[in-house]
Enzyme design. Structure first.
Site, PDB file in Angstrom:
ATOM      1  N   CYS A  33      -5.818   4.754  -4.164  1.00 35.06           N
ATOM      2  CA  CYS A  33      -5.944   2.975  -3.742  1.00 35.06           C
ATOM      3  C   CYS A  33      -7.250   2.526  -4.327  1.00 35.06           C
ATOM      4  O   CYS A  33      -6.887   1.508  -5.306  1.00 35.06           O
ATOM      5  CB  CYS A  33      -6.156   3.012  -2.284  1.00 35.06           C
ATOM      6  SG  CYS A  33      -6.303   1.750  -1.833  1.00 35.06           S
ATOM      7  N   HIS A  79     -11.193  -2.086   1.157  1.00 37.00           N
ATOM      8  CA  HIS A  79     -11.565  -0.693   1.108  1.00 37.00           C
ATOM      9  C   HIS A  79     -12.085  -0.745  -0.440  1.00 37.00           C
ATOM     10  O   HIS A  79     -11.775  -0.030  -1.405  1.00 37.00           O
ATOM     11  CB  HIS A  79     -10.015  -0.208   0.456  1.00 37.00           C
ATOM     12  CG  HIS A  79     -10.088   1.250   0.526  1.00 37.00           C
ATOM     13  ND1 HIS A  79      -9.137   2.201  -0.058  1.00 37.00           N
ATOM     14  CD2 HIS A  79     -11.146   2.152   1.168  1.00 37.00           C
ATOM     15  CE1 HIS A  79      -9.535   3.565   0.161  1.00 37.00           C
ATOM     16  NE2 HIS A  79     -10.730   3.645   1.040  1.00 37.00           N
ATOM     17  N   ASP A  82      -0.311  -0.716  -4.773  1.00 42.46           N
ATOM     18  CA  ASP A  82      -1.734  -0.144  -5.388  1.00 42.46           C
ATOM     19  C   ASP A  82      -1.491   1.087  -6.011  1.00 42.46           C
ATOM     20  O   ASP A  82      -2.393   1.595  -6.972  1.00 42.46           O
ATOM     21  CB  ASP A  82      -2.725   0.031  -4.317  1.00 42.46           C
ATOM     22  CG  ASP A  82      -2.427   0.619  -3.221  1.00 42.46           C
ATOM     23  OD1 ASP A  82      -1.195   1.191  -3.262  1.00 42.46           O
ATOM     24  OD2 ASP A  82      -3.071   0.997  -2.285  1.00 42.46           O
ATOM     25  N   ASN A  83      -0.431   1.871  -5.949  1.00 42.92           N
ATOM     26  CA  ASN A  83      -0.029   2.822  -6.458  1.00 42.92           C
ATOM     27  C   ASN A  83       1.484   3.476  -6.201  1.00 42.92           C
ATOM     28  O   ASN A  83       2.096   2.751  -5.410  1.00 42.92           O
ATOM     29  CB  ASN A  83      -0.960   4.279  -6.129  1.00 42.92           C
ATOM     30  CG  ASN A  83      -1.455   4.355  -4.552  1.00 42.92           C
ATOM     31  OD1 ASN A  83      -2.369   3.973  -4.236  1.00 42.92           O
ATOM     32  ND2 ASN A  83      -0.376   4.753  -3.937  1.00 42.92           N
ATOM     33  N   ASP A  91       0.865  -1.240  -0.033  1.00 39.28           N
ATOM     34  CA  ASP A  91      -0.201  -0.035   0.096  1.00 39.28           C
ATOM     35  C   ASP A  91       0.708   1.223  -0.156  1.00 39.28           C
ATOM     36  O   ASP A  91       1.626   1.597   1.146  1.00 39.28           O
ATOM     37  CB  ASP A  91      -1.012   0.149   1.188  1.00 39.28           C
ATOM     38  CG  ASP A  91      -2.121   0.911   1.157  1.00 39.28           C
ATOM     39  OD1 ASP A  91      -2.181   1.584   0.399  1.00 39.28           O
ATOM     40  OD2 ASP A  91      -3.088   0.477   2.071  1.00 39.28           O
ATOM     41  N   ASP A  92       0.665   1.954  -1.163  1.00 37.59           N
ATOM     42  CA  ASP A  92       1.622   3.023  -1.176  1.00 37.59           C
ATOM     43  C   ASP A  92       3.315   2.824  -1.354  1.00 37.59           C
ATOM     44  O   ASP A  92       4.026   3.886  -0.792  1.00 37.59           O
ATOM     45  CB  ASP A  92       1.409   4.103  -0.048  1.00 37.59           C
ATOM     46  CG  ASP A  92      -0.193   4.837  -0.107  1.00 37.59           C
ATOM     47  OD1 ASP A  92      -0.904   4.535  -0.872  1.00 37.59           O
ATOM     48  OD2 ASP A  92      -0.135   5.538   0.900  1.00 37.59           O
TER      49      ASP A  92
END
Length: 460
Positions: free
Chosen positions: A80, A137, A287-288, A40-41
């Site tokens: 996300c 999410h 995710d990004n 995540d990130d």
């Protein structure tokens, strides 16, 4: 751009020539297990094998050394939830109201609808056991959730982030707990990254007992804020707002990423101990693009931006006996491509069941060919951003300004070549406009991120 210092140089590509027909992927004694690990990130160069130098990620380096590092992987979005929706559907997320940017959760009516056929749905229909551990999410209860979208079991958080020790969000002094086993709220002690790893190991034992092929989605929250390392429980207790933008430091971020790396190592070790490793595909990605403490060199930009730093992500593909160890690929690919790719690996023909925007990467990855000359598209409501990339060329519109970049010569996206190459610029801009007409428009009252400094955004 990519460092090979921890990647074993290898070949063995000649053994792949007979594997290019999709009907052959699953002809072994058992269809391959699939573990999809989503950070995540995480920034493009946040793994030492991708260029991080101030700390090491030995387990992810080991995974790359036994598989393939993909150096031109893109997230479907610079934030996300949209990327996660693309991962579930194999489509551009803008085809669904729940994919029209973040933060998903502000509007409780938005999410991944239960009647949409998903990646885990298709695997489940083919006899796979399916489990998601970590971050969902894609909409909250009672209307949305992993158990409504193809997963047999879920353990983790429903929302976009959580304190690593309290396992919930504090916003405007109000704390909301968010840790669940299926649709039942639970309470556990421990650092969230470690808890996700521990539950993933339990899932592997469950799968071993069941003897069915399995999909294990391990969606870590790390290294998403709040900035808390495994030893920071006392610091975490003092945080009054989960939007912890003024906290943390490089050392804390390193501890968060290393904890993620340790978790991947424990999962890999358990696979070998359980005898599951030889028939298991592992995909690792983010995710990004990266956030405040990430390394994104040689790119610029970050999460929330359609510059390369916001959408380029580190990706590793591991499939023993199929992917030659210690290799790299610069094949352009996007999150949604993993749906047809992994379904093909499982011997499942998906296109007659669901519409797909993603493509099957296997023929090109296994044969080390360049693939089709495709154009990839992005958009983001903040700063009215849009982008299209084909080959080395990239069209970008941001805050009312338009650009054309040659990523091969200028990965930092500095030299604007739209006047020097007007035909390429016009073609890419026109391609984006044509594609954009097929996508849902942003609603007039849609929420847009507020930037909190140069290139940094407030949101999940």
């Amino acid at each position: 751009m990519f460092t090979r210092r921890n990647v074993v140089k290898g070949g063995a590509a000649s053994v792949l020539s007979g594997l290019l027909a999709s009907s052959l992927w699953a002809k072994g004694p058992k269809a391959p297990n699939i573990i999809f690990i989503l950070a995540d990130d995480l920034g493009y160069a946040d793994l030492s094998v991708f260029g991080r130098e101030d700390f090491e990620t030995p387990n992810l380096d080991r995974l790359a050394a036994s598989g393939m590092a993909l150096t031109r992987s893109y997230a479907n979005s610079s934030v996300c939830s949209p990327t996660r929706l693309a991962l579930m559907t194999g489509q551009y997320q803008y085809r669904y109201p729940g994919g029209l940017d973040e933060p998903l959760g502000v509007d409780p009516t938005l999410g991944l609808p239960a009647d949409v056929l998903t990646f885990p749905d298709l695997l489940k229909k083919a006899g796979y056991d399916t489990s998601l551990v970590g971050k969902w999410h894609l909409g909250g209860l009672p209307e949305f959730g992993p158990l409504k979208s193809g997963y047999d079991r879920f353990w983790g958080i429903y929302q976009g982030g959580a304190d690593y020790f309290d396992h919930g969000m504090t916003i405007h002094s109000k704390f909301t707990h968010d840790l669940w086993d299926g649709e039942k709220e639970i309470h556990r002690q421990g650092y969230l990254t470690d808890l996700i790893t521990n539950q993933s190991l339990r899932e592997l034992k469950h799968f071993k007992a069941r003897q069915n092929p399995f999909l294990l989605s391990v969606h870590y929250t790390a290294p998403h804020w709040p900035w808390e390392g495994p030893e920071d429980e006392e610091i975490a207790a003092e945080i009054k707002n989960s939007f912890h933008y003024d906290g943390g430091n490089n050392a804390t971020y390193a501890a968060m990423v290393k904890s993620l790396d340790d978790g991947v190592g424990r999962i890999m070790d358990a696979l070998y101990a359980n005898g599951q490793a030889d028939n298991t595909i592992i995909v690792f990605t983010s995710d990004n693009g990266g956030e405040r403490f990430s390394k994104i060199w040689p790119f610029r930009g970050m999460k929330g931006e359609l510059l390369e730093g916001g959408i380029r992500v580190p990706t590793i593909f591991h499939w023993p006996g199929h992917i030659p160890a210690g290799t790299t690929s610069d094949l352009p690919n996007m999150t949604m491509d993993w749906v047809p790719t992994l379904l093909a690996a499982a011997g499942i023909e998906a296109r007659d069941q669901i519409p797909l925007d993603g493509i099957n990467l296997l023929p090109n990855l296994l044969s080390k060919t360049t693939g089709q000359d495709r154009t990839l598209f992005w958009r983001h409501n903040a700063q009215n951003q849009s982008a299209a990339a084909k080959g080395s060329w990239k069209y970008l519109s941001m805050s009312g300004h338009e650009f054309l970049f040659d990523l091969a010569a200028d990965p930092r996206e500095v030299a604007n070549l739209k006047d020097k190459h007007p035909d390429i610029f016009t073609n890419l801009k026109s391609s984006f406009a044509k594609w954009n007409k097929e996508m849902l428009p942003y609603p007039e009252n849609s929420f847009s991120y507020e930037f909190r400094g140069k290139g940094n955004i407030a949101g999940y």
